[in-house]
Write a protein that holds these residues in place. Structure first.
Motif, PDB file in Angstrom:
ATOM      1  N   GLU A 240      59.069  62.903  -0.976  1.00  0.00           N
ATOM      2  CA  GLU A 240      57.695  63.341  -0.716  1.00  0.00           C
ATOM      3  C   GLU A 240      57.740  64.860  -0.609  1.00  0.00           C
ATOM      4  OE1 GLU A 240      56.026  61.856   2.947  1.00  0.00           O
ATOM      5  OE2 GLU A 240      53.982  62.116   2.216  1.00  0.00           O
TER       6      GLU A 240
ATOM      7  N   TYR B 226      54.831  62.695  -4.943  1.00  0.00           N
ATOM      8  CA  TYR B 226      55.930  61.776  -4.660  1.00  0.00           C
ATOM      9  C   TYR B 226      56.736  61.658  -5.946  1.00  0.00           C
ATOM     10  CZ  TYR B 226      53.439  60.146  -0.468  1.00  0.00           C
ATOM     11  OH  TYR B 226      52.819  60.069   0.752  1.00  0.00           O
TER      12      TYR B 226
ATOM     13  N   GLY C  71      53.160  50.537   3.434  1.00  0.00           N
ATOM     14  CA  GLY C  71      53.451  51.493   2.370  1.00  0.00           C
ATOM     15  C   GLY C  71      54.944  51.692   2.217  1.00  0.00           C
ATOM     16  N   GLU C  72      55.283  52.572   1.293  1.00  0.00           N
ATOM     17  CA  GLU C  72      56.698  52.814   1.039  1.00  0.00           C
ATOM     18  C   GLU C  72      57.225  53.901   1.945  1.00  0.00           C
ATOM     19  OE1 GLU C  72      58.771  52.741  -3.038  1.00  0.00           O
ATOM     20  OE2 GLU C  72      56.659  53.022  -3.484  1.00  0.00           O
ATOM     21  N   LYS C  73      58.455  53.748   2.387  1.00  0.00           N
ATOM     22  CA  LYS C  73      59.106  54.800   3.153  1.00  0.00           C
ATOM     23  C   LYS C  73      59.670  55.816   2.178  1.00  0.00           C
ATOM     24  CE  LYS C  73      59.913  52.852   7.565  1.00  0.00           C
ATOM     25  NZ  LYS C  73      60.627  53.131   8.787  1.00  0.00           N
ATOM     26  N   THR C  74      59.772  57.052   2.635  1.00  0.00           N
ATOM     27  CA  THR C  74      60.313  58.096   1.766  1.00  0.00           C
ATOM     28  C   THR C  74      61.748  58.421   2.190  1.00  0.00           C
ATOM     29  OG1 THR C  74      59.229  59.701   3.196  1.00  0.00           O
ATOM     30  CG2 THR C  74      58.084  59.105   1.168  1.00  0.00           C
ATOM     31  N   ASP C  75      62.460  59.115   1.308  1.00  0.00           N
ATOM     32  CA  ASP C  75      63.874  59.395   1.565  1.00  0.00           C
ATOM     33  C   ASP C  75      64.123  60.886   1.765  1.00  0.00           C
ATOM     34  OD1 ASP C  75      65.072  56.664   1.053  1.00  0.00           O
ATOM     35  OD2 ASP C  75      63.983  56.968  -0.822  1.00  0.00           O
ATOM     36  N   VAL C  76      65.245  61.164   2.408  1.00  0.00           N
ATOM     37  CA  VAL C  76      65.687  62.550   2.580  1.00  0.00           C
ATOM     38  C   VAL C  76      66.977  62.719   1.770  1.00  0.00           C
ATOM     39  CG1 VAL C  76      66.399  64.319   4.215  1.00  0.00           C
ATOM     40  CG2 VAL C  76      64.727  62.592   4.905  1.00  0.00           C
TER      41      VAL C  76
END
Lengths: 105, 163
Positions: free
Chosen positions: A58, A48, A22-27
């Motif tokens: 997210e 998302y 899956g896709e990684k999320t960002d901060v």
């Protein structure tokens, strides 16, 4: 021929592995961002959002998150995939708490 | 007074993760050992490995399901949900790899590549070794979520009032 079958079987066996990536999320820093809703998880009141600079946020709604459309309070089911939104987030540690979400269209 | 522990949805996850962890790690070891054994002993340990793989793969998907349920609660409280996301992604890779190994098991049992049984067995074991690697990594990340960020944990007050 047999080798081809073996290779095909191996490919079939490992194909789900690639699907599972899956896709990684960002901060991002606290602030206001515009983007498009990429996914809505209604049962978790989670969205998302893909921002203009290609960051994937997210966001889990909290009791304090305000959701509006045209200045009016909106309900979570008005958020759809593809909706343009403006989100105000507060960064707590590496967690992004959505303070306000505006549906832009 | 907090609600009874077992009723907290996020606790179904730790209840279900430990069976697949033990079954799948053991299945990988057993399958690897069965590869170097000969004759009846090899057949026996291949079967043992297959049973463990089936139970473990089913358990892995149950753990993924309960983890998904827990995520909604835990991600709102911990300080680094990115770690939780890495845990989730690694768990999916792990579950799919063992499912892939399970598919190869079915191919073997259907005698679909009869003359290449050994190749299939080696391939299955290699995929399981990869799955075991992801399993260990997933477990490590899960432990970090719990022990470093108190994910799903009720932290009692310092004076232990109410306990």
């Amino acid at each position: 021929m047999i080798m081809k079958k073996v290779m095909m079987t191996a490919l079939v066996a490992v194909a789900p592995f690639f699907y599972g990536c899956g896709e990684k999320t960002d901060v991002v820093e606290s602030g206001t961002y515009q983007g498009v809703v990429e996914e809505v998880e209604a049962e978790k009141t989670e969205i998302y959002v893909k921002t203009a600079d290609d960051k994937l946020l997210e966001l889990y709604f909290t009791d304090k998150t305000s959701l509006t459309q045209n200045g009016q309070t909106a309900t979570f089911d008005q958020l759809k995939e593809g909706s343009k939104v403006e989100v105000q987030v507060e960064k707590v540690g590496n967690r992004l708490d959505p303070v306000a979400v505006k549906i832009m269209e | 007074m907090s609600e009874p522990t077992i009723l907290r949805t996020e606790l179904w996850h730790p209840l279900t993760v430990h069976f697949p962890i033990s079954f799948l790690l053991l299945a990988t070891v057993v399958k690897a050992v069965a590869l170097i054994l000969k004759g009846e002993r090899s057949v026996f340990w291949q079967k043992v490995g297959s049973f463990l793989l089936v139970l473990g793969a089913a358990g892995a998907w149950l753990a993924v399901y309960t983890g998904n349920l827990a995520e909604g609660t835990v991600a709102r409280k911990i300080c680094d949900p990115i770690l939780l996301k890495s845990h989730e992604l690694a768990s999916l890779n792990m579950a799919w790899l063992f499912t892939g190994a399970f598919v190869l098991e079915i191919v073997q049992h259907l005698n679909f590549l009869q003359k290449k049984v050994m190749v299939l067995r080696v391939l299955t074991t290699l995929i399981m070794v990869g799955g075991a690697g992801y399993l260990i990594y997933t477990s490590h990340l899960g432990a970090q979520v719990v022990y470093e960020q108190a994910g799903g944990v009720n932290v009692p007050p310092s004076d232990c009032a109410g306990l």
